[in-house]
Design a protein around this motif. Structure first.
Motif, PDB file in Angstrom:
ATOM      1  N   GLN A  94       1.184  -1.235  -0.182  1.00 38.24           N
ATOM      2  CA  GLN A  94      -0.148  -0.391   0.260  1.00 38.24           C
ATOM      3  C   GLN A  94       0.802   1.082   0.098  1.00 38.24           C
ATOM      4  N   TRP A  95       2.262   1.092   0.604  1.00 42.78           N
ATOM      5  CA  TRP A  95       3.058   2.019   0.558  1.00 42.78           C
ATOM      6  C   TRP A  95       3.830   2.671  -0.421  1.00 42.78           C
ATOM      7  N   THR A  96       3.937   1.464  -1.391  1.00 33.79           N
ATOM      8  CA  THR A  96       3.871   1.642  -2.926  1.00 33.79           C
ATOM      9  C   THR A  96       3.211   2.098  -3.615  1.00 33.79           C
ATOM     10  N   ILE A  97       1.766   2.122  -3.520  1.00 35.54           N
ATOM     11  CA  ILE A  97       0.825   2.691  -3.984  1.00 35.54           C
ATOM     12  C   ILE A  97       0.780   4.152  -4.522  1.00 35.54           C
ATOM     13  N   SER A  98       0.379   4.193  -2.274  1.00 30.59           N
ATOM     14  CA  SER A  98       0.775   5.993  -2.270  1.00 30.59           C
ATOM     15  C   SER A  98       1.179   6.299  -2.396  1.00 30.59           C
ATOM     16  N   SER A  99       3.027   6.019  -2.536  1.00 22.82           N
ATOM     17  CA  SER A  99       4.159   6.764  -2.970  1.00 22.82           C
ATOM     18  C   SER A  99       4.068   7.689  -4.047  1.00 22.82           C
ATOM     19  N   ILE A 100       3.812   6.181  -4.804  1.00 25.70           N
ATOM     20  CA  ILE A 100       3.071   6.636  -6.355  1.00 25.70           C
ATOM     21  C   ILE A 100       2.004   7.555  -6.469  1.00 25.70           C
ATOM     22  N   GLU A 101       1.209   7.792  -6.035  1.00 26.74           N
ATOM     23  CA  GLU A 101      -0.208   8.336  -6.279  1.00 26.74           C
ATOM     24  C   GLU A 101       0.429  10.207  -6.207  1.00 26.74           C
ATOM     25  N   ARG A 102       1.300   9.753  -4.838  1.00 23.86           N
ATOM     26  CA  ARG A 102       1.325  11.343  -4.512  1.00 23.86           C
ATOM     27  C   ARG A 102       2.674  12.213  -5.108  1.00 23.86           C
ATOM     28  N   GLY A 103       3.551  11.419  -5.973  1.00 23.48           N
ATOM     29  CA  GLY A 103       4.469  11.828  -6.780  1.00 23.48           C
ATOM     30  C   GLY A 103       5.630  11.651  -5.886  1.00 23.48           C
ATOM     31  N   LYS A 104       5.690  10.600  -4.934  1.00 20.77           N
ATOM     32  CA  LYS A 104       7.253  10.944  -4.038  1.00 20.77           C
ATOM     33  C   LYS A 104       7.520   9.625  -4.262  1.00 20.77           C
ATOM     34  N   HIS A 105       7.912   8.807  -5.495  1.00 21.17           N
ATOM     35  CA  HIS A 105       8.491   7.304  -6.104  1.00 21.17           C
ATOM     36  C   HIS A 105       8.303   7.594  -7.642  1.00 21.17           C
ATOM     37  N   THR A 106       9.335   6.943  -8.158  1.00 21.11           N
ATOM     38  CA  THR A 106       9.058   6.722  -9.806  1.00 21.11           C
ATOM     39  C   THR A 106       9.091   5.522  -9.295  1.00 21.11           C
ATOM     40  N   PRO A 107       8.119   4.688 -10.032  1.00 21.19           N
ATOM     41  CA  PRO A 107       7.759   3.457  -9.964  1.00 21.19           C
ATOM     42  C   PRO A 107       9.136   2.922 -10.785  1.00 21.19           C
ATOM     43  N   TYR A 108       9.154   1.451 -10.250  1.00 21.91           N
ATOM     44  CA  TYR A 108       9.775   0.570 -11.005  1.00 21.91           C
ATOM     45  C   TYR A 108       9.284  -0.056 -12.287  1.00 21.91           C
ATOM     46  N   PRO A 109      10.264   0.042 -13.499  1.00 21.26           N
ATOM     47  CA  PRO A 109       9.183  -0.776 -14.792  1.00 21.26           C
ATOM     48  C   PRO A 109       8.531  -2.254 -13.938  1.00 21.26           C
ATOM     49  N   ARG A 110       8.811  -2.957 -13.346  1.00 16.78           N
ATOM     50  CA  ARG A 110       7.794  -4.342 -13.372  1.00 16.78           C
ATOM     51  C   ARG A 110       6.967  -4.185 -12.499  1.00 16.78           C
ATOM     52  N   THR A 111       6.966  -1.983 -11.461  1.00 19.72           N
ATOM     53  CA  THR A 111       5.909  -2.383 -10.251  1.00 19.72           C
ATOM     54  C   THR A 111       4.665  -1.626 -11.539  1.00 19.72           C
ATOM     55  N   LEU A 112       5.305  -0.808 -12.416  1.00 19.80           N
ATOM     56  CA  LEU A 112       3.822  -0.476 -13.006  1.00 19.80           C
ATOM     57  C   LEU A 112       3.248  -1.326 -14.097  1.00 19.80           C
ATOM     58  N   GLU A 113       4.221  -2.632 -14.195  1.00 25.88           N
ATOM     59  CA  GLU A 113       3.941  -3.778 -15.045  1.00 25.88           C
ATOM     60  C   GLU A 113       2.075  -4.294 -14.391  1.00 25.88           C
ATOM     61  N   ARG A 114       3.011  -4.760 -13.144  1.00 21.69           N
ATOM     62  CA  ARG A 114       1.580  -5.543 -11.893  1.00 21.69           C
ATOM     63  C   ARG A 114       0.861  -4.690 -11.797  1.00 21.69           C
TER      64      ARG A 114
END
Length: 64
Positions: free
Chosen positions: A29-49
């Motif tokens: 959930q932290w990953t989703i939250s961080s991506i949505e808030r622009g605090k984290h650039t997702p890895y390609p594998r995360t985007l695939e998921r």
């Protein structure tokens, strides 16, 4: 629109919490939250998921 804003919009359109969506995407959930808030650039594998989870959810709800 950033990738995080797009993910939030799609997740919200399916009326899913971050927790529920994270389970479907097999990320935290932290990953989703961080991506949505622009605090984290997702890895390609995360985007695939995330993409796989959205596709699965849309198929299940008859949108594709």
């Amino acid at each position: 629109m950033t990738i995080g804003q797009r993910i939030r919009a799609l997740r919200s359109a399916h009326r899913m919490s971050q927790d529920c969506f994270a389970i479907h995407a097999q990320v935290s959930q932290w990953t989703i939250s961080s991506i949505e808030r622009g605090k984290h650039t997702p890895y390609p594998r995360t985007l695939e998921r995330v993409e796989a989870a959205l596709t699965k959810i849309e198929k299940r709800r008859g949108r594709k």
